[in-house]
Design a protein around this motif. Structure first.
Motif, PDB file in Angstrom:
ATOM      1  N   VAL A   1       3.858   5.999  -5.047  1.00 45.67           N
ATOM      2  CA  VAL A   1       4.127   6.251  -6.735  1.00 45.67           C
ATOM      3  C   VAL A   1       3.097   7.187  -7.077  1.00 45.67           C
ATOM      4  N   SER A   2       1.695   6.904  -6.731  1.00 49.33           N
ATOM      5  CA  SER A   2       0.727   7.525  -7.232  1.00 49.33           C
ATOM      6  C   SER A   2       0.902   9.081  -6.998  1.00 49.33           C
ATOM      7  N   THR A   3       1.421   9.426  -5.645  1.00 49.43           N
ATOM      8  CA  THR A   3       1.568  10.680  -5.303  1.00 49.43           C
ATOM      9  C   THR A   3       2.397  11.236  -6.387  1.00 49.43           C
TER      10      THR A   3
ATOM     11  N   SER B   1       0.826  -1.279  -0.160  1.00 51.25           N
ATOM     12  CA  SER B   1      -0.066  -0.002   0.069  1.00 51.25           C
ATOM     13  C   SER B   1       1.044   1.317  -0.106  1.00 51.25           C
ATOM     14  N   PHE B   2       2.040   1.148   0.748  1.00 50.26           N
ATOM     15  CA  PHE B   2       2.628   2.644   0.802  1.00 50.26           C
ATOM     16  C   PHE B   2       3.457   2.803  -0.573  1.00 50.26           C
TER      17      PHE B   2
ATOM     18  N   TRP C   1       4.461  12.144   3.093  1.00 50.62           N
ATOM     19  CA  TRP C   1       3.159  12.151   2.894  1.00 50.62           C
ATOM     20  C   TRP C   1       2.432  10.626   2.802  1.00 50.62           C
ATOM     21  N   ALA C   2       3.114   9.709   2.034  1.00 54.93           N
ATOM     22  CA  ALA C   2       2.979   8.395   1.990  1.00 54.93           C
ATOM     23  C   ALA C   2       2.777   7.786   3.213  1.00 54.93           C
TER      24      ALA C   2
ATOM     25  N   ALA D   1      -0.517   6.389   5.114  1.00 55.54           N
ATOM     26  CA  ALA D   1      -0.765   5.006   5.376  1.00 55.54           C
ATOM     27  C   ALA D   1      -1.068   4.873   7.077  1.00 55.54           C
ATOM     28  N   ALA D   2       0.068   5.453   7.890  1.00 58.63           N
ATOM     29  CA  ALA D   2      -0.066   5.421   9.290  1.00 58.63           C
ATOM     30  C   ALA D   2      -1.267   5.826   9.678  1.00 58.63           C
ATOM     31  N   GLY D   3      -1.660   7.180   9.306  1.00 56.78           N
ATOM     32  CA  GLY D   3      -3.026   7.773   9.694  1.00 56.78           C
ATOM     33  C   GLY D   3      -4.181   6.914   9.522  1.00 56.78           C
ATOM     34  N   ILE D   4      -4.410   6.285   8.276  1.00 55.61           N
ATOM     35  CA  ILE D   4      -5.499   5.418   7.991  1.00 55.61           C
ATOM     36  C   ILE D   4      -5.646   4.168   9.027  1.00 55.61           C
ATOM     37  N   ALA D   5      -4.235   3.713   9.105  1.00 59.46           N
ATOM     38  CA  ALA D   5      -4.125   2.551  10.037  1.00 59.46           C
ATOM     39  C   ALA D   5      -4.655   2.983  11.637  1.00 59.46           C
TER      40      ALA D   5
END
Length: 793
Positions: free
Chosen positions: A442-444, A436-437, A761-762, A766-770
């Motif tokens: 990559v999308s960012t 996911s990271f 940011w990534a 990731a950490a924030g959503i988790a």
């Protein structure tokens, strides 16, 4: 026995509704993503593979090896090439020339006259084209394409032009100049092709419509005109290419060393971006990899939750074994549970994929269909996918559960020996969030690079410029068009030219400066009038704008040209003579322009010449101070007055430039979409594990609250175990993300830097959503009355 197993399966799933629901949603979303990506990958891999001779069909391309060491890759070829190859090489079975050109088609039928401007859907070709590529003939034959003024159309265009009437023998008119007789009708082409022409005009007609083209000139190479050959055997390819150096020397003389001809495989025509391909082959690999990763994440969730539940169901397994159920029977019972969930998720995934397909079709400009009953390859893929998921997601948890010792299971002692299994779960969580990271990072980067391309200063003005095509370049018509358009209050300037600044197609060739020999580099040519500089906001750094002329007499060059010529300053170039090779004329340099981009931002600034040549003009650029519907209508009326036999079409310059980066827009949408999917799937699994972990520690939470622990303290304690795994995933995945980002950026001459903020940011996302996922359950557990928590066991 089967009925009994089925009852146990459905009772178990009903009893553990939360875990079953999480697994069902995770598998359904993961498989839906994989199905959609499979259809997309399958489409691109199948493009033009249906032709009977696809394995021995090639496009003849040429690499121009220039003296400065640079190489220009050209997909186009000289007109005489296809005829010469067939005459000189016995193993060339068929040779076709495909020339794309814009024409205005007029159709007179049943008392009405309609005009159509045909661009991408029209081409000139010879009979061999229909021998190389498979078309089903409804009427007529390919032999008619050897005569002038003949045309073949597809069924849909026959209906479009003549309704239900028989189109054979009917006449359509091209550019108000030539009558074309419909000599054949072919079936509509399938979706999986790059040859999307509906109108094929016989090749001899090209000489009548475009008489000025250099038909006998071996150096006249145009990217819109290509040569295709079919060899008698694929093994002949090596022999053909081995003879190409001698062939080039024969027809180009001393310049033969510049022209390196070779054969491009038919599948490579679709994938090779350097020769005008539609999509990179690496992109297909990435899409296939993302599909596999989505399935793996969904399966990892299943494994994690199943092994987590194993210890809750240990007594159930112990009782079954005490009652005589064998290890193998327990194993297949849990495999059956997995199969039921997987097949249910599979059915849901097909519905989700079917709902998502129209949006994907709109993004890609393709017809992505999800129809399992009419698509045997999709059916086979879905069957293989279900088998793969059942095997991967079900075997390990079933193996773990079936090996439980019945005595220890009955006594609940297995909880003391679960460390190895928990380590597996931690490893899977780390793997999920690593994936996911990488996708988020990559999308960012793709989003940032796309925005950079859109907003980069191209060295000229691209806003509020309207482009109109010029069917004719007669002086009286151009003068009248300029005078009438300039009289409109919305029009501030107007220029006639061959191609606008910063477009993907531009002419060019070698040059001679003063009395020097031919320069070793190629200069790009811009045939344009004296209003070109003002209309496009180009900046003069020295000299002046050329005086009005219909032909080359005075020249403008850019700063890049000054440096390429080895001059010390722009002023040093003024009043010097320059011979332009592709124009065959010499002019005086009267001005130097600041650098601007000739093409898209995949390539850098090139040496450029701007000169007048009215015979080459194909477009008018109209600079506006504002625009609305009435403005377009008034401009259209003026244009139609001068070209009554043609179709009025217009485009805005900024929109044309934006189309250069459609691949980046598509990459942004796809990577962002599937990055979000991967994060959602990972968090779904984390959500289930959080529920399980909190249930296991209910009594501990109660004791801590009785001893004075705060809600915040308990929430932090419960969340930290999972947050540590996410942080480990970020550390592991960062180098992988950097590698993929670095590789992707290499295609651009202008690119952003890979800075730490992208990783921050990534990682934060990731950490924030988790943290939110786990924290929600942690807060709920911390708020529970400790009396209830202590009574739970």
């Amino acid at each position: 026995m089967i009925n009994t197993f089925a009852k146990f399966t459905f009772r178990s799933l009903a009893k553990h509704k939360v875990y079953a629901g999480i697994n069902l949603v995770g598998l359904a979303v993961g498989m839906a993503g994989a199905i959609v990506l499979f259809q997309l990958v399958k489409y691109h891999l199948s493009v033009d593979s249906y032709h009977a001779h696809a394995d021995r069909t090639y496009r003849v391309v040429v690499d121009l090896h220039l003296e400065d060491g640079s190489v220009e890759q050209e997909r186009g070829s000289a007109y005489v090439l296809h005829e010469t190859l067939k005459k000189e090489f016995s193993y060339v079975r068929d040779a076709a020339y495909l020339a794309r050109k814009e024409l205005t088609i007029r159709v007179d039928h049943q008392g009405t006259s309609r005009k159509f401007l045909k661009k991408e859907h029209l081409a000139f070709t010879n009979p061999d084209f229909f021998k190389i590529f498979d078309y089903k003939w409804i009427s007529g034959s390919a032999s008619a394409m050897g005569a002038p003024n003949q045309v073949v159309v597809t069924e849909r265009y026959a209906r479009k032009y003549f309704g239900n009437d028989n189109a054979m023998g009917k006449v359509i008119r091209a550019n108000s100049r030539e009558n074309l007789v419909i000599a054949g009708i072919v079936a509509d082409y399938p979706d999986q092709t790059d040859f999307k022409q509906d109108i094929f005009v016989s090749l001899p007609t090209l000489k009548k419509i475009v008489p000025e083209y250099g038909y006998e000139d071996w150096g006249w190479i145009d990217g819109g005109r290509e040569t295709f050959v079919t060899l008698r055997s694929p093994e002949d390819k090596a022999a053909f290419e081995a003879q190409m150096p001698a062939f080039a020397k024969k027809y180009y003389g001393a310049d033969g060393k510049v022209f390196h001809y070779h054969l491009q495989d038919l599948p490579d025509v679709h994938f090779n971006i350097a020769y005008g391909g539609k999509i990179k082959y690496n992109t297909i690999i990435v899409l296939a990899t993302v599909g596999i990763l989505l399935i793996l994440i969904a399966c990892f969730n299943f494994i994690n939750l199943s092994t987590a539940q194993a210890f809750k169901r240990s007594k159930e397994v112990g009782v079954r074994k005490v009652l005589g159920v064998s290890q193998a029977q327990v194993f297949w019972l849990f495999i059956q549970e997995t199969a039921v969930l997987t097949f249910t998720a599979g059915a849901i995934s097909l519905v989700l994929a079917w709902l998502f397909a129209p949006m994907l079709s709109q993004w890609l400009g393709l017809n992505v269909r999800i129809d399992i009953l009419r698509d045997p390859q999709l059916l086979d893929f879905c069957a293989a996918l279900l088998l793969f998921v059942v095997t991967l997601a079900g075997v390990y948890p079933a193996f773990v559960i079936s090996r439980f010792n019945p005595v220890k299971a009955m006594k609940g002692l297995l909880k003391e020996n679960n460390r190895s299994f928990f380590s597996v779960r931690k490893g899977l969580v780390v793997t999920q969030f690593s994936i996911s990271f990488v996708l988020i990072a990559v999308s960012t980067l793709i989003i940032l690079q796309s925005e950079f391309l859109k907003n980069k200063d191209l060295g000229m003005d691209k806003d509020l410029i309207l482009h109109l095509n010029l069917p004719e370049t007669e002086t009286s018509k151009l003068t009248a068009l300029r005078n009438e358009l300039s009289a409109l209050p919305e029009v501030t300037d107007l220029s006639f030219f061959r191609s606008a600044p910063s477009v993907q197609t531009s002419g060019g060739g070698t040059i001679k400066f003063e009395n020097r020999d031919w320069e070793k580099f190629v200069a790009r040519s811009r045939a344009a009038d004296d209003h070109f500089v003002k209309t496009y906001g180009l900046k003069l750094v020295a000299g002046r704008v050329p005086v009005h002329s219909d032909t080359l007499s005075e020249l403008l060059i850019n700063r890049k040209m000054v440096r390429a010529l080895g001059l010390k300053s722009p002023e040093a170039a003024l009043d010097r003579r320059l011979h332009v090779g592709d124009a065959g004329k010499t002019g005086t340099i009267v001005g130097v322009l600041s650098d601007f981009n000739n093409g898209d931002l995949y390539t850098g600034i090139e040496p450029t010449i701007v000169f007048a040549d009215q015979s080459r003009y194909r477009w008018a650029g109209v600079k506006l101070n504002h625009v609305n519907a009435s403005t377009i209508n008034r401009i259209g009326a003026v244009w139609q007055k001068q070209f009554p036999e043609n179709v009025f079409e217009y485009s805005f310059y900024d929109e044309e430039i934006a189309k250069f980066y459609q691949r980046e827009e598509l990459a942004t949408r796809l990577t962002t979409t599937f990055a979000l999917l991967s994060v959602c799937l990972s968090c779904l699994g984390l959500f289930g594990l959080a529920i399980f972990a909190i249930e296991q520690r209910t009594k501990e939470i109660g004791v801590r609250k009785v001893l004075g622990a705060s809600v915040a303290g308990i929430t932090a304690m419960l969340s930290m175990d999972f947050l540590k795994l996410v942080l480990v995933a970020i550390v592991i995945a960062s180098p992988v993300a950097w590698y993929f980002m670095h590789r992707w950026l290499q295609d651009f001459a202008y690119r952003i830097d890979i800075h730490w903020g992208i990783f921050a940011w990534a990682g934060f996302l990731a950490a924030g959503i988790a943290l939110l996922t786990v924290g929600f359950q942690s807060v709920r557990a911390a708020l529970v009355n400790p009396v209830k928590s202590l009574k739970s066991e």
